[in-house]
Design a protein around this motif. Structure first.
Motif, PDB file in Angstrom:
ATOM      1  N   LYS A 113       0.818  -1.217   0.000  1.00  0.00           N
ATOM      2  CA  LYS A 113       0.000   0.000   0.000  1.00  0.00           C
ATOM      3  C   LYS A 113       0.850   1.265   0.000  1.00  0.00           C
ATOM      4  N   ASN A 114       2.146   1.124   0.298  1.00  0.00           N
ATOM      5  CA  ASN A 114       3.026   2.283   0.440  1.00  0.00           C
ATOM      6  C   ASN A 114       4.150   2.344  -0.589  1.00  0.00           C
ATOM      7  N   LEU A 115       3.960   1.689  -1.722  1.00  0.00           N
ATOM      8  CA  LEU A 115       4.975   1.759  -2.774  1.00  0.00           C
ATOM      9  C   LEU A 115       5.018   3.174  -3.346  1.00  0.00           C
ATOM     10  N   LYS A 116       6.217   3.627  -3.724  1.00  0.00           N
ATOM     11  CA  LYS A 116       6.372   4.974  -4.283  1.00  0.00           C
ATOM     12  C   LYS A 116       5.707   5.112  -5.642  1.00  0.00           C
ATOM     13  N   ALA A 117       5.681   4.041  -6.409  1.00  0.00           N
ATOM     14  CA  ALA A 117       5.081   4.074  -7.746  1.00  0.00           C
ATOM     15  C   ALA A 117       4.087   2.923  -7.867  1.00  0.00           C
ATOM     16  N   LYS A 118       3.117   3.105  -8.744  1.00  0.00           N
ATOM     17  CA  LYS A 118       2.112   2.065  -8.963  1.00  0.00           C
ATOM     18  C   LYS A 118       2.725   0.939  -9.796  1.00  0.00           C
ATOM     19  N   PRO A 119       2.572  -0.301  -9.339  1.00  0.00           N
ATOM     20  CA  PRO A 119       3.062  -1.433 -10.144  1.00  0.00           C
ATOM     21  C   PRO A 119       2.309  -1.524 -11.473  1.00  0.00           C
ATOM     22  N   THR A 120       2.864  -2.281 -12.402  1.00  0.00           N
ATOM     23  CA  THR A 120       2.210  -2.478 -13.696  1.00  0.00           C
ATOM     24  C   THR A 120       0.909  -3.258 -13.492  1.00  0.00           C
ATOM     25  N   ASP A 121       0.053  -3.220 -14.488  1.00  0.00           N
ATOM     26  CA  ASP A 121      -1.205  -3.972 -14.407  1.00  0.00           C
ATOM     27  C   ASP A 121      -0.935  -5.460 -14.182  1.00  0.00           C
ATOM     28  N   GLN A 122       0.077  -6.007 -14.858  1.00  0.00           N
ATOM     29  CA  GLN A 122       0.386  -7.429 -14.694  1.00  0.00           C
ATOM     30  C   GLN A 122       0.878  -7.716 -13.278  1.00  0.00           C
ATOM     31  N   GLU A 123       1.703  -6.847 -12.733  1.00  0.00           N
ATOM     32  CA  GLU A 123       2.165  -7.030 -11.352  1.00  0.00           C
ATOM     33  C   GLU A 123       0.984  -6.964 -10.374  1.00  0.00           C
ATOM     34  N   LEU A 124       0.064  -6.053 -10.619  1.00  0.00           N
ATOM     35  CA  LEU A 124      -1.117  -5.951  -9.760  1.00  0.00           C
ATOM     36  C   LEU A 124      -1.959  -7.216  -9.837  1.00  0.00           C
ATOM     37  N   LEU A 125      -2.124  -7.766 -11.035  1.00  0.00           N
ATOM     38  CA  LEU A 125      -2.870  -9.017 -11.186  1.00  0.00           C
ATOM     39  C   LEU A 125      -2.168 -10.166 -10.462  1.00  0.00           C
ATOM     40  N   ASP A 126      -0.850 -10.219 -10.582  1.00  0.00           N
ATOM     41  CA  ASP A 126      -0.080 -11.279  -9.925  1.00  0.00           C
ATOM     42  C   ASP A 126      -0.244 -11.223  -8.408  1.00  0.00           C
ATOM     43  N   PRO A 159     -16.969 -13.691 -14.385  1.00  0.00           N
ATOM     44  CA  PRO A 159     -17.904 -12.687 -14.898  1.00  0.00           C
ATOM     45  C   PRO A 159     -18.353 -13.062 -16.311  1.00  0.00           C
ATOM     46  N   GLY A 160     -19.610 -12.835 -16.620  1.00  0.00           N
ATOM     47  CA  GLY A 160     -20.213 -13.264 -17.883  1.00  0.00           C
ATOM     48  C   GLY A 160     -19.497 -12.781 -19.130  1.00  0.00           C
ATOM     49  N   THR A 161     -19.679 -13.539 -20.190  1.00  0.00           N
ATOM     50  CA  THR A 161     -19.066 -13.251 -21.475  1.00  0.00           C
ATOM     51  C   THR A 161     -19.430 -11.857 -21.976  1.00  0.00           C
ATOM     52  N   PHE A 162     -20.656 -11.439 -21.711  1.00  0.00           N
ATOM     53  CA  PHE A 162     -21.108 -10.154 -22.220  1.00  0.00           C
ATOM     54  C   PHE A 162     -20.961  -9.031 -21.204  1.00  0.00           C
ATOM     55  N   SER A 163     -20.368  -9.374 -20.063  1.00  0.00           N
ATOM     56  CA  SER A 163     -20.141  -8.371 -19.025  1.00  0.00           C
ATOM     57  C   SER A 163     -19.064  -7.394 -19.489  1.00  0.00           C
ATOM     58  N   LEU A 164     -19.227  -6.143 -19.118  1.00  0.00           N
ATOM     59  CA  LEU A 164     -18.218  -5.137 -19.454  1.00  0.00           C
ATOM     60  C   LEU A 164     -17.136  -5.040 -18.383  1.00  0.00           C
ATOM     61  N   ASP A 165     -17.197  -5.926 -17.407  1.00  0.00           N
ATOM     62  CA  ASP A 165     -16.241  -5.914 -16.300  1.00  0.00           C
ATOM     63  C   ASP A 165     -14.942  -6.609 -16.716  1.00  0.00           C
ATOM     64  N   LEU A 166     -14.172  -5.948 -17.561  1.00  0.00           N
ATOM     65  CA  LEU A 166     -12.921  -6.535 -18.059  1.00  0.00           C
ATOM     66  C   LEU A 166     -11.902  -6.712 -16.945  1.00  0.00           C
ATOM     67  N   LYS A 167     -11.864  -5.750 -16.021  1.00  0.00           N
ATOM     68  CA  LYS A 167     -10.938  -5.836 -14.894  1.00  0.00           C
ATOM     69  C   LYS A 167     -11.289  -7.054 -14.030  1.00  0.00           C
ATOM     70  N   GLY A 168     -12.576  -7.241 -13.771  1.00  0.00           N
ATOM     71  CA  GLY A 168     -13.023  -8.381 -12.980  1.00  0.00           C
ATOM     72  C   GLY A 168     -12.675  -9.703 -13.637  1.00  0.00           C
ATOM     73  N   LYS A 169     -12.819  -9.769 -14.955  1.00  0.00           N
ATOM     74  CA  LYS A 169     -12.464 -10.988 -15.695  1.00  0.00           C
ATOM     75  C   LYS A 169     -10.972 -11.263 -15.599  1.00  0.00           C
ATOM     76  N   ALA A 170     -10.173 -10.221 -15.745  1.00  0.00           N
ATOM     77  CA  ALA A 170      -8.712 -10.383 -15.679  1.00  0.00           C
ATOM     78  C   ALA A 170      -8.294 -10.865 -14.291  1.00  0.00           C
ATOM     79  N   LYS A 171      -8.903 -10.306 -13.251  1.00  0.00           N
ATOM     80  CA  LYS A 171      -8.583 -10.726 -11.883  1.00  0.00           C
ATOM     81  C   LYS A 171      -9.006 -12.181 -11.661  1.00  0.00           C
ATOM     82  N   TRP A 172     -10.195 -12.529 -12.139  1.00  0.00           N
ATOM     83  CA  TRP A 172     -10.690 -13.900 -12.001  1.00  0.00           C
ATOM     84  C   TRP A 172      -9.745 -14.877 -12.703  1.00  0.00           C
ATOM     85  N   ASP A 173      -9.360 -14.540 -13.936  1.00  0.00           N
ATOM     86  CA  ASP A 173      -8.456 -15.404 -14.710  1.00  0.00           C
ATOM     87  C   ASP A 173      -7.108 -15.576 -14.015  1.00  0.00           C
TER      88      ASP A 173
END
Length: 89
Positions: free
Chosen positions: A13-26, A44-58
């Protein structure tokens, strides 16, 4: 959860810079695997617009079968690597 795991969860929570999206997913997936275990939720459903949720789930689903203790160890190691890479505030 070990004290080391909890300390790592606070450090991230206290990193100086935001990690990359892949690091955050990891780190998300490792945290979930260490704290909950195997993913037991529906994707999340195939037609859901929750792309972030799908990436986290995967990302979490890819760790299926990993023990909680192994995920905890990998999480702590990953956070320590990010601390070295980005530094702390």
């Amino acid at each position: 959860m070990s004290a080391e795991f909890n300390a790592a969860a606070e450090k991230v929570k206290n990193l100086k810079a935001k990690p990359t999206d892949q690091e955050l997913l990891d780190i998300y997936a490792l945290f979930k695997q260490a704290s909950v275990g195997d993913n037991n939720t529906s994707r999340p459903g195939t037609f859901s617009l929750d792309l972030k949720g799908k990436a986290k789930w995967d990302a979490w689903e890819k760790l299926k079968g990993m023990s909680k203790s192994e995920a905890e160890t990998q999480y702590v190691n990953k956070i320590n690597q990010l601390v070295e890479q980005y530094g702390l505030n």
